[in-house]
Design a protein around this motif. Sequence first.
Motif: not given
Length: 319
Positions: A82-83, A85, A105, A107-108, A116-118, A120
């Motif tokens: 989803t994101s 960076s 980073r 994001e899922f 995991d949602k993030v 890094e």
Amino acid sequence: MASPAETSVTYEELRDLENEFEDVETEIIRQQVQLSRPLYEKREKVVAQIPNFWPLVFEQAPQDIDEYIQPQDSALLLSSLTSFSVSHFEIENGGSGDPRSVLFRFEFAENEYFEDKVLEKKFWSRRSKGGWTGLVSEPVNIKWKKGKDLTSGLLGLVNAVWEEEKAAGKHWSTVKGDDFTDKQKELRDQIEKIGLGGLSFFAWFGYRGRRVSAEENKAAIEKLQEKRQARKAAAEAGESKKEEEEEDDEEEEEEEDEIELEIFPDGDSLALALSDDLWPGAIKYFTQAQEQELASDDDFEDDDEEDDADARPAKKRKA
């Protein structure tokens, strides 16, 4: 092979000049990061309104990134990313660190592979006592769902070895293979058994790189600056300062040992490709994905028209 002509210029002077170019490049990167930050923030707000922006960017990733993305990785990224960076964490909030150090980073959304949602991962720009410069990192664990580990257990083993080493205060490059712990031996054996060809993109989160601590980095930079100042002072005084050559056999041996237990040897190269190419060129890659999709739609419509024409009965001629 032609031999260099005699000259009063020393290798140390050339090395100092090269280091001065590197200093300028570092400052250019620092200024570029500061100047472009508002634009990246603006871009983030805009692309957040575009469905599947980052999945499509990764779908159009250049060859030096795409070669590490396997079909299952691609399916996961397309369906759940989803994101994405990149930040230069050592110079954020007025920091004076190295602008080459970067934080990635991801994001899922909810997916079938991990909890995991993030995710890094940090890369530190370091200089070793032997003069090597590059990116080092620490392994990042992923909470895989049962039977869904795309790294076949290698990422978990790397993290287990990492935790073991931190507790013992020993890095694997300081230990010979015969003296490896059970976990280190298991990791080595699994690497040999599974092989690294075609390994998942997510194994990249296990990359470590060379063993160069923050303390060694600081000492190496200070030593380099002292030598440069000494040579500069000697040159201004009209003197010649000859230095003893440093042995680098130990550092080369350490590098070989580190590669032996590295599950993603090209981790630093991929990090550079992501930070220096994909991240700044995201809009370009998204546009390419859109253009490719439109071209595919046109080809599909042309094929349909040809099929219809073939299937349509020919008109009878009037007598």
